[in-house]
Scaffold this motif. Structure first.
Motif, PDB file in Angstrom:
ATOM      1  N   VAL A 146     -43.471  11.525  -1.129  1.00 23.57           N
ATOM      2  CA  VAL A 146     -42.939  12.618  -1.954  1.00 23.57           C
ATOM      3  C   VAL A 146     -42.180  12.007  -3.117  1.00 23.57           C
ATOM      4  N   PRO A 147     -42.528  12.354  -4.362  1.00 22.71           N
ATOM      5  CA  PRO A 147     -41.769  11.824  -5.515  1.00 22.71           C
ATOM      6  C   PRO A 147     -40.299  12.213  -5.404  1.00 22.71           C
ATOM      7  N   SER A 148     -39.431  11.339  -5.878  1.00 24.63           N
ATOM      8  CA  SER A 148     -37.990  11.593  -5.772  1.00 24.63           C
ATOM      9  C   SER A 148     -37.585  12.867  -6.511  1.00 24.63           C
ATOM     10  N   SER A 149     -38.291  13.239  -7.579  1.00 26.54           N
ATOM     11  CA  SER A 149     -37.959  14.450  -8.336  1.00 26.54           C
ATOM     12  C   SER A 149     -38.349  15.723  -7.606  1.00 26.54           C
ATOM     13  N   GLN A 150     -39.170  15.588  -6.560  1.00 24.00           N
ATOM     14  CA  GLN A 150     -39.644  16.772  -5.830  1.00 24.00           C
ATOM     15  C   GLN A 150     -39.024  16.900  -4.443  1.00 24.00           C
TER      16      GLN A 150
ATOM     17  N   GLU B 164     -37.999  24.526  -0.935  1.00 23.01           N
ATOM     18  CA  GLU B 164     -37.956  25.896  -1.437  1.00 23.01           C
ATOM     19  C   GLU B 164     -39.099  26.709  -0.831  1.00 23.01           C
ATOM     20  N   PRO B 165     -38.898  28.009  -0.612  1.00 24.05           N
ATOM     21  CA  PRO B 165     -39.962  28.824  -0.020  1.00 24.05           C
ATOM     22  C   PRO B 165     -41.205  28.857  -0.905  1.00 24.05           C
ATOM     23  N   PHE B 166     -42.364  28.688  -0.283  1.00 26.24           N
ATOM     24  CA  PHE B 166     -43.680  28.788  -0.916  1.00 26.24           C
ATOM     25  C   PHE B 166     -43.915  27.721  -1.990  1.00 26.24           C
ATOM     26  N   TYR B 167     -43.163  26.647  -1.946  1.00 32.06           N
ATOM     27  CA  TYR B 167     -43.390  25.598  -2.941  1.00 32.06           C
ATOM     28  C   TYR B 167     -44.313  24.538  -2.352  1.00 32.06           C
ATOM     29  N   ARG B 168     -45.326  24.154  -3.125  1.00 29.84           N
ATOM     30  CA  ARG B 168     -46.239  23.080  -2.750  1.00 29.84           C
ATOM     31  C   ARG B 168     -46.190  22.001  -3.818  1.00 29.84           C
ATOM     32  N   LEU B 169     -46.419  20.779  -3.375  1.00 29.03           N
ATOM     33  CA  LEU B 169     -46.467  19.690  -4.338  1.00 29.03           C
ATOM     34  C   LEU B 169     -47.643  19.877  -5.283  1.00 29.03           C
ATOM     35  N   PRO B 170     -47.510  19.434  -6.529  1.00 26.57           N
ATOM     36  CA  PRO B 170     -48.640  19.542  -7.467  1.00 26.57           C
ATOM     37  C   PRO B 170     -49.885  18.856  -6.901  1.00 26.57           C
ATOM     38  N   GLY B 171     -50.999  19.566  -6.948  1.00 28.19           N
ATOM     39  CA  GLY B 171     -52.254  19.032  -6.431  1.00 28.19           C
ATOM     40  C   GLY B 171     -52.545  19.418  -5.002  1.00 28.19           C
ATOM     41  N   ALA B 172     -51.565  19.971  -4.301  1.00 28.65           N
ATOM     42  CA  ALA B 172     -51.800  20.386  -2.916  1.00 28.65           C
ATOM     43  C   ALA B 172     -52.675  21.629  -2.901  1.00 28.65           C
ATOM     44  N   SER B 173     -53.636  21.673  -2.013  1.00 32.53           N
ATOM     45  CA  SER B 173     -54.581  22.781  -1.941  1.00 32.53           C
ATOM     46  C   SER B 173     -54.242  23.703  -0.785  1.00 32.53           C
ATOM     47  N   GLU B 174     -54.538  24.982  -0.976  1.00 30.75           N
ATOM     48  CA  GLU B 174     -54.338  25.938   0.118  1.00 30.75           C
ATOM     49  C   GLU B 174     -55.219  25.601   1.316  1.00 30.75           C
ATOM     50  N   ARG B 175     -56.362  24.936   1.060  1.00 30.85           N
ATOM     51  CA  ARG B 175     -57.266  24.596   2.170  1.00 30.85           C
ATOM     52  C   ARG B 175     -56.662  23.526   3.065  1.00 30.85           C
ATOM     53  N   ALA B 176     -55.612  22.838   2.572  1.00 30.67           N
ATOM     54  CA  ALA B 176     -54.976  21.815   3.396  1.00 30.67           C
ATOM     55  C   ALA B 176     -54.160  22.421   4.517  1.00 30.67           C
TER      56      ALA B 176
ATOM     57  N   PHE C  27     -33.350  16.385   4.954  1.00 32.92           N
ATOM     58  CA  PHE C  27     -33.661  15.782   3.660  1.00 32.92           C
ATOM     59  C   PHE C  27     -34.835  14.831   3.821  1.00 32.92           C
ATOM     60  N   CYS C  28     -35.372  14.426   2.681  1.00 37.86           N
ATOM     61  CA  CYS C  28     -36.533  13.543   2.642  1.00 37.86           C
ATOM     62  C   CYS C  28     -36.128  12.239   1.981  1.00 37.86           C
TER      63      CYS C  28
END
Length: 414
Positions: free
Chosen positions: A344-348, A354-366, A388-389
């Motif tokens: 996970v990038p440090s900025s993310q 946060e609710p309903f937040y996905r990392l950029p590029g993450a697909s619903e099929r995942a 925390f991460c």
């Protein structure tokens, strides 16, 4: 609130001291003015009888006609002044003097006292001036306090009209300032809840629409024919996704409502919970890091859900083994879930909770709808803990999610 300076921090004491101080000053000045007025009255209305003293009367040649002690007799203002003189020969003489002329103010002698300075008018004028001075001096103090109350009143009114962003200036250390801080905290909490519910509703409607659309399209493509095993599995997967989404939305709503009953608080063995959940997803539990039981006070089903969500998130993105470590650290219990995924990038690392937040590029099929990690944070907050991460300790690819909970008996119950 600190009691080191109660006179500066207690509003009722400040008001009381202002009133008492004004009354004390007024009383002292009134007493002093009354005393001055009484003395002036006594000097004007009461006769003054000096002690006896010797008086000598001589003729033109300087011979003594008579001598003897002279005593002034009491007399009223405006009457003749009499002196009784007893001579050496035993004779008594009476000496009368006309009264002293008075000026326009009525005072004997040549003084020129103004009308408004004479008793009792002087006393009334002085009392009025002192009262006015006290009123002028106390007004800024009381007005400053009431202005803060008026600001609080306006803010509460605007907040009640729907402006959830309104806040009150926090000035001072007294009860008004404490009330302002409590109002701001409550307003921030209400604003956060309203925004959270709006976001939850908007995102939930979008997430519900996706599997429903896929099911509807599948039913239309079937055309009344018997579905294939693959097609049937896809429909079942979409239905399971809907069921999971509804369950997570309901749980998120209950966790947001602090007064909602989310389960019985009891002593929970984190090592046992982690072992059961690791068996579900085939993750490795490092039992050597926690030779003894790691117990916390909390709701067992919520803590199980938090560990399960962390493991499912790791399984979803990991390309290798998943390791779990449960141990004590400085009065806290830690559950550390490490994967071998893209990391996970440090900025993310804050936004992923946060609710309903996905990392950029993450697909619903995942898989997943973006509520799993948000639920973990809510559950940790209910148990006075954090999540925390961070990077993996060995520096390899992947991420570690750390759930930290208090192990002391004084930890607050959810």
């Amino acid at each position: 609130m600190s009691l080191s300076n109660p006179f500066a921090r207690r509003l009722y004491l400040r008001i009381w001291l202002a009133v008492v101080g004004g009354i004390a000053v007024l009383t002292l000045v009134v007493g002093w003015a009354w005393r001055i007025a009484e003395e002036q009255k006594a000097s004007n209305n009461q006769p003054f009888v000096p002690p006896s003293r010797e008086m000598v009367l001589r003729d033109a040649r300087g011979d003594v006609v008579f001598r003897g002690p002279a005593a002034r007799q009491p007399s009223e203002p405006g009457e003749n002044v009499e002196f009784h003189i007893e001579s050496d020969t035993g004779q008594t003489f009476v000496l009368q003097m006309a009264p002293r002329p008075q000026n326009r103010g009525g005072r004997p002698g040549g003084g020129d006292a103004a009308f408004w300075t004479r008793p009792p008018f002087g006393f009334l004028w002085l009392l009025g001036i002192v009262g006015l001075a006290v009123a002028v001096g106390v007004y800024p103090i009381i007005r400053r306090l009431t202005l803060r109350l008026e600001a609080l009143q306006r803010s509460v009114k605007h907040f009640g009209e729907g402006d959830l962003s309104v806040r009150v200036p926090e000035q001072g250390q007294d009860e008004v300032a404490d009330l302002a801080r409590q109002f701001n905290a409550a307003a921030a909490r209400v604003e956060t809840l309203v925004k959270s519910h709006k976001s939850l509703l908007a995102n939930a409607s979008h997430e519900l629409r996706s599997p429903l659309t896929r099911i509807r399209m599948g039913m239309e493509l079937m055309g009344g024919q018997q579905p294939s095993p693959a097609f049937r599995a896809e429909i079942l997967r979409n239905i399971a996704e809907l069921d999971q989404l509804v369950d997570e939305i309901l749980l998120a709503s209950r966790l947001d409502a602090r007064e909602a009953d989310v389960g019985t608080v009891e002593t929970v063995d984190l090592v046992g919970l982690a072992a059961e959940e690791c068996a579900r997803v085939d993750a490795d539990l490092d039992v050597g890091a926690s030779p003894d039981a790691v117990d916390v006070r909390g709701v067992s089903k919520l803590l199980r859900r938090a560990i399960r969500n962390l493991l499912e998130n790791a399984r979803r993105y990991s390309t290798g083994e998943i390791s779990v470590v449960v141990h004590r650290s400085q009065g806290h219990a830690e559950v550390r879930v490490c994967d071998q995924g893209p990391g996970v990038p440090s900025s993310q690392r804050e936004r992923i909770f946060e609710p309903f937040y996905r990392l950029p590029g993450a697909s619903e099929r995942a898989g997943g709808v973006g509520l799993g990690l948000s639920l973990v944070r809510s559950i940790a907050g209910r148990h006075n803990g954090v999540v925390f991460c961070e990077d993996r300790p060995d520096g390899s690819n992947g991420a570690c999610f750390v759930l930290r909970l208090p192990v002391t008996s004084a930890s607050a119950a959810p």
